[in-house]
Design a protein around this motif. Structure first.
Motif, short mmCIF file in Angstrom:
data_model
loop_
_atom_site.label_atom_id
_atom_site.label_comp_id
_atom_site.label_asym_id
_atom_site.label_seq_id
_atom_site.Cartn_x
_atom_site.Cartn_y
_atom_site.Cartn_z
N TRP A 226 -9.66 -2.31 -3.96
CA TRP A 226 -10.24 -1.67 -2.80
C TRP A 226 -10.43 -2.71 -1.69
O TRP A 226 -10.42 -3.90 -1.97
N THR A 227 -10.71 -2.26 -0.48
CA THR A 227 -10.22 -1.05 0.14
C THR A 227 -9.02 -1.50 0.95
O THR A 227 -9.17 -2.21 1.94
N VAL A 228 -7.83 -1.09 0.52
CA VAL A 228 -6.57 -1.66 1.00
C VAL A 228 -6.05 -0.83 2.15
O VAL A 228 -5.48 0.24 1.96
N ASN A 229 -6.23 -1.35 3.37
CA ASN A 229 -5.84 -0.61 4.58
C ASN A 229 -4.73 -1.30 5.37
O ASN A 229 -4.10 -0.67 6.23
N ILE A 233 -1.01 -6.10 2.85
CA ILE A 233 -1.76 -6.15 1.59
C ILE A 233 -1.31 -5.02 0.68
O ILE A 233 -1.16 -5.19 -0.53
N MET A 234 -1.08 -3.85 1.27
CA MET A 234 -0.55 -2.73 0.48
C MET A 234 0.73 -3.15 -0.24
O MET A 234 0.89 -2.92 -1.44
N TRP A 236 1.80 -6.08 -1.10
CA TRP A 236 1.53 -7.07 -2.15
C TRP A 236 1.00 -6.39 -3.42
O TRP A 236 1.43 -6.70 -4.53
N ILE A 237 0.07 -5.45 -3.23
CA ILE A 237 -0.50 -4.73 -4.37
C ILE A 237 0.58 -3.87 -5.03
O ILE A 237 0.70 -3.83 -6.27
N ILE A 238 1.38 -3.18 -4.23
CA ILE A 238 2.46 -2.34 -4.76
C ILE A 238 3.42 -3.17 -5.61
O ILE A 238 3.81 -2.78 -6.71
N GLU A 239 3.80 -4.33 -5.09
CA GLU A 239 4.75 -5.19 -5.80
C GLU A 239 4.18 -5.68 -7.13
O GLU A 239 4.94 -5.93 -8.08
N ASN A 240 2.86 -5.79 -7.20
CA ASN A 240 2.21 -6.23 -8.44
C ASN A 240 1.90 -5.08 -9.40
O ASN A 240 1.30 -5.29 -10.44
N LYS A 241 2.31 -3.88 -9.00
CA LYS A 241 2.23 -2.70 -9.87
C LYS A 241 0.83 -2.48 -10.45
O LYS A 241 0.63 -2.44 -11.66
N PHE A 242 -0.13 -2.32 -9.54
CA PHE A 242 -1.47 -1.92 -9.95
C PHE A 242 -1.43 -0.46 -10.41
O PHE A 242 -0.54 0.30 -10.03
N ASP A 243 -2.40 -0.07 -11.22
CA ASP A 243 -2.47 1.34 -11.63
C ASP A 243 -2.89 2.21 -10.46
O ASP A 243 -2.34 3.29 -10.26
N TYR A 244 -3.87 1.73 -9.70
CA TYR A 244 -4.42 2.48 -8.56
C TYR A 244 -4.64 1.56 -7.37
O TYR A 244 -4.86 0.35 -7.54
N ILE A 245 -4.58 2.14 -6.19
CA ILE A 245 -4.89 1.42 -4.95
C ILE A 245 -5.81 2.32 -4.14
O ILE A 245 -5.45 3.45 -3.79
N THR A 246 -7.00 1.83 -3.83
CA THR A 246 -7.99 2.61 -3.09
C THR A 246 -7.89 2.26 -1.61
O THR A 246 -7.88 1.08 -1.24
N THR A 247 -7.85 3.28 -0.77
CA THR A 247 -7.56 3.06 0.65
C THR A 247 -8.23 4.10 1.54
O THR A 247 -8.50 5.24 1.11
N ASN A 248 -8.46 3.71 2.80
CA ASN A 248 -8.84 4.66 3.85
C ASN A 248 -7.61 5.26 4.54
O ASN A 248 -7.76 6.12 5.41
N GLU A 249 -6.44 4.75 4.17
CA GLU A 249 -5.19 5.16 4.82
C GLU A 249 -4.20 5.71 3.78
O GLU A 249 -3.12 5.14 3.56
N PRO A 250 -4.53 6.83 3.14
CA PRO A 250 -3.66 7.32 2.07
C PRO A 250 -2.26 7.71 2.54
O PRO A 250 -1.28 7.50 1.81
N GLU A 251 -2.15 8.25 3.74
CA GLU A 251 -0.84 8.64 4.24
C GLU A 251 0.05 7.41 4.44
O GLU A 251 1.24 7.41 4.07
N LEU A 252 -0.51 6.36 5.04
CA LEU A 252 0.24 5.12 5.24
C LEU A 252 0.62 4.50 3.90
O LEU A 252 1.77 4.07 3.71
N LEU A 253 -0.30 4.47 2.97
CA LEU A 253 -0.02 3.88 1.67
C LEU A 253 1.06 4.66 0.93
O LEU A 253 1.97 4.07 0.32
N ASN A 254 1.01 5.97 1.00
CA ASN A 254 2.06 6.79 0.39
C ASN A 254 3.43 6.43 0.95
O ASN A 254 4.42 6.34 0.23
N GLN A 255 3.48 6.21 2.27
CA GLN A 255 4.75 5.88 2.91
C GLN A 255 5.24 4.50 2.47
O GLN A 255 6.43 4.30 2.21
N ARG A 256 4.32 3.53 2.33
CA ARG A 256 4.71 2.18 1.89
C ARG A 256 5.26 2.23 0.46
O ARG A 256 6.23 1.53 0.13
N ILE A 257 4.64 3.06 -0.37
CA ILE A 257 5.12 3.19 -1.75
C ILE A 257 6.52 3.79 -1.77
O ILE A 257 7.39 3.33 -2.50
#
Length: 261
Positions: A226-229, A233-234, A236-257
């Motif tokens: 948390w809290t990855v906005n 940083i998103m 970096w977390i995605i590349e490290n394959k976390f189980d979950y990523i907590t964010t205030n920007e879910p739409e942006l994070l979905n797009q990065r994934i």
């Protein structure tokens, strides 16, 4: 007697599979206080929860306090409209509406909405440490668990807290529910030794202790950040394959994934 033991073992195994939902999906997006930002919903509102569910996010986080008259309510800060929640009765709190006209939701109302038309979204229940006493915080946790079980939502709920003793208290009454620690001061091996199933730390903790990422995976400890906005940083977390990523920007994070696939 042997048949009873076999049935119990099967039931426990099945339950563990159900409750392991906090660690099944890699890079699952968790909306911090619901999906509120894009549509300017109040944080921790029914509307922000509903939007997270409609987006089919992996999880939606919310915060629980207990009022002076023992009502469990959803709010991030210790104060609501300058009133200390733990020292104020529920009827006095709901005199003040949220910015979209909703009243301050109770845990029962929030969970009821969270169950409705929800096949994807984990309810991530943060028990806030009491500002009055440690014991009050643990009692709040027990009341929250009891409420969620009565509503038959325990299979779609996991619990997080900055108070380690709150998580240990929950573990005493529920041996299988998913728990994630927030403070960032314990290694994955330490939380495993206390039967805490996950760590949900500020992303800077993992930048300082990158070895904890591998240690968590090796020990089957759920990884959340948390809290990855920030987009970088998103990534970096995605590349490290976390189980979950907590964010205030879910739409942006979905797009990065999606961009990483």
């Amino acid at each position: 007697m042997n048949k009873i033991k076999v049935f119990r073992a099967f039931f426990l195994g099945l339950t563990l599979v159900i409750f392991s939902s906090c660690s099944v999906k890699k890079n699952g997006v968790v909306a911090h206080r619901g999906a509120w930002k894009t549509n300017n919903f109040p944080e921790n509102s029914i509307a922000s929860l509903r939007h997270a569910i409609d987006l089919k996010l992996a999880g939606s986080e919310f915060d629980v306090w207990r009022t002076a008259d023992d009502s469990l309510v959803i709010n991030h800060d210790a104060h609501y409209n300058k009133l200390l929640i733990e020292e104020t009765n529920y009827e006095d709190l709901i005199k003040f509406k949220l910015s979209n006209g909703e009243k301050l939701p109770t845990l029962r109302e929030y969970i009821t909405e969270g169950k409705r038309n929800n096949k994807k979204t984990l309810l991530v229940c943060e028990i806030k440490p009491s500002e009055i006493s440690k014991e009050r915080g643990k009692k709040t946790a027990l009341k929250a668990v009891e409420t969620i079980k009565k509503l038959k939502a325990d299979k779609i709920t996991c619990y997080i807290s900055f108070d380690y003793e709150i998580l240990k208290q929950i573990r005493q009454v529920d041996p299988v529910t998913a728990l994630q620690y927030l403070e960032g001061n314990k290694s994955p091996q330490e939380v495993k030794s206390d039967n805490i199933s996950g760590i949900d730390y500020h992303y800077s903790v993992f930048q300082k202790h990158p070895e904890w990422i591998k240690e968590a995976k090796d020990n089957h400890i759920t990884l959340n950040a948390w809290t990855v906005n920030d987009a970088n940083i998103m990534d970096w977390i995605i590349e490290n394959k976390f189980d979950y990523i907590t964010t205030n920007e879910p739409e942006l994070l979905n797009q990065r994934i999606k961009n990483k696939k």
